[in-house]
Design a protein around this motif. Sequence first.
Motif, PDB file in Angstrom:
ATOM      1  N   ALA A 137       0.625  -1.164  -0.162  1.00  0.00           N
ATOM      2  CA  ALA A 137       0.048   0.127  -0.019  1.00  0.00           C
ATOM      3  C   ALA A 137       0.800   1.395  -0.111  1.00  0.00           C
ATOM      4  O   ALA A 137       0.333   2.302   0.549  1.00  0.00           O
ATOM      5  N   SER A 138       2.047   1.450  -0.539  1.00  0.00           N
ATOM      6  CA  SER A 138       2.862   2.468  -0.550  1.00  0.00           C
ATOM      7  C   SER A 138       3.544   2.682  -1.805  1.00  0.00           C
ATOM      8  O   SER A 138       3.729   1.483  -2.440  1.00  0.00           O
ATOM      9  N   PRO A 139       4.043   3.711  -2.134  1.00  0.00           N
ATOM     10  CA  PRO A 139       5.084   3.847  -3.494  1.00  0.00           C
ATOM     11  C   PRO A 139       6.171   3.240  -3.323  1.00  0.00           C
ATOM     12  O   PRO A 139       6.923   2.624  -4.108  1.00  0.00           O
ATOM     13  N   LEU A 140       6.889   2.948  -1.964  1.00  0.00           N
ATOM     14  CA  LEU A 140       7.901   2.471  -1.579  1.00  0.00           C
ATOM     15  C   LEU A 140       7.660   0.684  -1.995  1.00  0.00           C
ATOM     16  O   LEU A 140       8.854   0.229  -2.695  1.00  0.00           O
ATOM     17  N   GLY A 141       6.569   0.237  -1.761  1.00  0.00           N
ATOM     18  CA  GLY A 141       6.315  -1.041  -2.193  1.00  0.00           C
ATOM     19  C   GLY A 141       6.325  -1.145  -3.775  1.00  0.00           C
ATOM     20  O   GLY A 141       6.475  -2.316  -4.027  1.00  0.00           O
ATOM     21  N   LEU A 142       5.524  -0.383  -4.221  1.00  0.00           N
ATOM     22  CA  LEU A 142       5.491  -0.455  -5.682  1.00  0.00           C
ATOM     23  C   LEU A 142       6.913  -0.445  -6.267  1.00  0.00           C
ATOM     24  O   LEU A 142       7.404  -1.277  -7.391  1.00  0.00           O
ATOM     25  N   VAL A 181      -1.212  -6.953 -17.797  1.00  0.00           N
ATOM     26  CA  VAL A 181      -0.909  -7.666 -16.475  1.00  0.00           C
ATOM     27  C   VAL A 181      -0.964  -6.602 -15.506  1.00  0.00           C
ATOM     28  O   VAL A 181      -1.381  -6.850 -14.343  1.00  0.00           O
ATOM     29  N   VAL A 182      -0.343  -5.163 -15.847  1.00  0.00           N
ATOM     30  CA  VAL A 182      -0.287  -4.170 -14.901  1.00  0.00           C
ATOM     31  C   VAL A 182      -1.684  -3.722 -14.367  1.00  0.00           C
ATOM     32  O   VAL A 182      -2.023  -3.590 -13.319  1.00  0.00           O
ATOM     33  N   VAL A 183      -2.557  -3.588 -15.367  1.00  0.00           N
ATOM     34  CA  VAL A 183      -4.073  -3.374 -15.150  1.00  0.00           C
ATOM     35  C   VAL A 183      -4.838  -4.495 -14.039  1.00  0.00           C
ATOM     36  O   VAL A 183      -5.302  -3.952 -13.111  1.00  0.00           O
ATOM     37  N   VAL A 184      -4.577  -5.656 -14.346  1.00  0.00           N
ATOM     38  CA  VAL A 184      -4.984  -6.731 -13.557  1.00  0.00           C
ATOM     39  C   VAL A 184      -4.182  -6.641 -11.962  1.00  0.00           C
ATOM     40  O   VAL A 184      -5.223  -6.720 -11.149  1.00  0.00           O
ATOM     41  N   LEU A 185      -3.141  -6.549 -12.119  1.00  0.00           N
ATOM     42  CA  LEU A 185      -2.509  -6.283 -10.771  1.00  0.00           C
ATOM     43  C   LEU A 185      -2.975  -5.104 -10.132  1.00  0.00           C
ATOM     44  O   LEU A 185      -3.244  -5.251  -8.771  1.00  0.00           O
ATOM     45  N   LEU A 186      -3.159  -4.117 -10.619  1.00  0.00           N
ATOM     46  CA  LEU A 186      -3.613  -2.873  -9.841  1.00  0.00           C
ATOM     47  C   LEU A 186      -4.918  -2.756  -9.377  1.00  0.00           C
ATOM     48  O   LEU A 186      -5.351  -2.796  -8.207  1.00  0.00           O
ATOM     49  N   PHE A 187      -5.980  -3.527 -10.334  1.00  0.00           N
ATOM     50  CA  PHE A 187      -7.161  -3.963  -9.862  1.00  0.00           C
ATOM     51  C   PHE A 187      -7.225  -4.879  -8.883  1.00  0.00           C
ATOM     52  O   PHE A 187      -8.212  -4.630  -7.899  1.00  0.00           O
ATOM     53  N   SER A 188      -6.653  -5.975  -8.763  1.00  0.00           N
ATOM     54  CA  SER A 188      -6.655  -7.094  -7.861  1.00  0.00           C
ATOM     55  C   SER A 188      -5.904  -6.436  -6.504  1.00  0.00           C
ATOM     56  O   SER A 188      -6.646  -6.597  -5.358  1.00  0.00           O
ATOM     57  N   CYS A 189      -4.997  -5.408  -6.565  1.00  0.00           N
ATOM     58  CA  CYS A 189      -4.580  -4.719  -5.341  1.00  0.00           C
ATOM     59  C   CYS A 189      -5.802  -3.813  -4.631  1.00  0.00           C
ATOM     60  O   CYS A 189      -5.943  -3.830  -3.648  1.00  0.00           O
ATOM     61  N   ALA A 190      -6.457  -3.024  -5.510  1.00  0.00           N
ATOM     62  CA  ALA A 190      -7.324  -2.157  -5.144  1.00  0.00           C
ATOM     63  C   ALA A 190      -8.633  -2.995  -4.619  1.00  0.00           C
ATOM     64  O   ALA A 190      -9.228  -2.536  -3.460  1.00  0.00           O
ATOM     65  N   TRP A 222      -8.330  -5.888  -3.094  1.00  0.00           N
ATOM     66  CA  TRP A 222      -7.871  -6.615  -2.044  1.00  0.00           C
ATOM     67  C   TRP A 222      -7.889  -5.450  -0.741  1.00  0.00           C
ATOM     68  O   TRP A 222      -8.363  -5.887   0.228  1.00  0.00           O
ATOM     69  N   LEU A 223      -7.475  -4.355  -1.121  1.00  0.00           N
ATOM     70  CA  LEU A 223      -7.725  -3.049  -0.132  1.00  0.00           C
ATOM     71  C   LEU A 223      -8.936  -2.728   0.247  1.00  0.00           C
ATOM     72  O   LEU A 223      -9.379  -2.689   1.543  1.00  0.00           O
ATOM     73  N   LEU A 224      -9.846  -2.932  -0.861  1.00  0.00           N
ATOM     74  CA  LEU A 224     -11.317  -2.564  -0.442  1.00  0.00           C
ATOM     75  C   LEU A 224     -11.742  -3.766   0.405  1.00  0.00           C
ATOM     76  O   LEU A 224     -12.566  -3.499   1.662  1.00  0.00           O
ATOM     77  N   LEU A 225     -11.592  -4.886   0.076  1.00  0.00           N
ATOM     78  CA  LEU A 225     -12.108  -6.193   0.844  1.00  0.00           C
ATOM     79  C   LEU A 225     -11.642  -6.187   2.175  1.00  0.00           C
ATOM     80  O   LEU A 225     -12.117  -6.358   3.392  1.00  0.00           O
ATOM     81  N   SER A 226     -10.278  -5.896   2.526  1.00  0.00           N
ATOM     82  CA  SER A 226      -9.575  -5.817   3.757  1.00  0.00           C
ATOM     83  C   SER A 226     -10.035  -4.496   4.520  1.00  0.00           C
ATOM     84  O   SER A 226     -10.109  -4.775   5.855  1.00  0.00           O
TER      85      SER A 226
END
Length: 99
Positions: free
Chosen positions: A19-24, A80-89, A91-95
């Motif tokens: 959840a951070s730019p550092l992680g990106l 692949v990037v779009v799928v990754l970003l949507f899955s992270c979003a 996951w954050l929404l569900l969490s």
Amino acid sequence: MIEWMGLELNTHWLSLLFASPLGLVVFWFPILLFVAFVVSESAEPLERLARRSERLGRFIDKAREKGPREGWSGYVLSAVVVVLLFSCAGWLLLSNGGR
């Protein structure tokens, strides 16, 4: 806290990775570079395998005629990037409980 093999692990590093730019930069960018390498190196062997079937060979030729001249790898990587970003979003929404 998570306990693993008798060690108590702090989960703060997970929030840094996901959840951070550092992680990106530190975590996701090398993974995406590896995915780009795998996609670029596996394209030719997969195409040879697909061309064994006459119908798939024709499908590949039609896709090349209609597709971009510079190749498909950029489109595959962007998907692949779009799928990754949507899955992270998601996951954050569900969490966060959908709040």
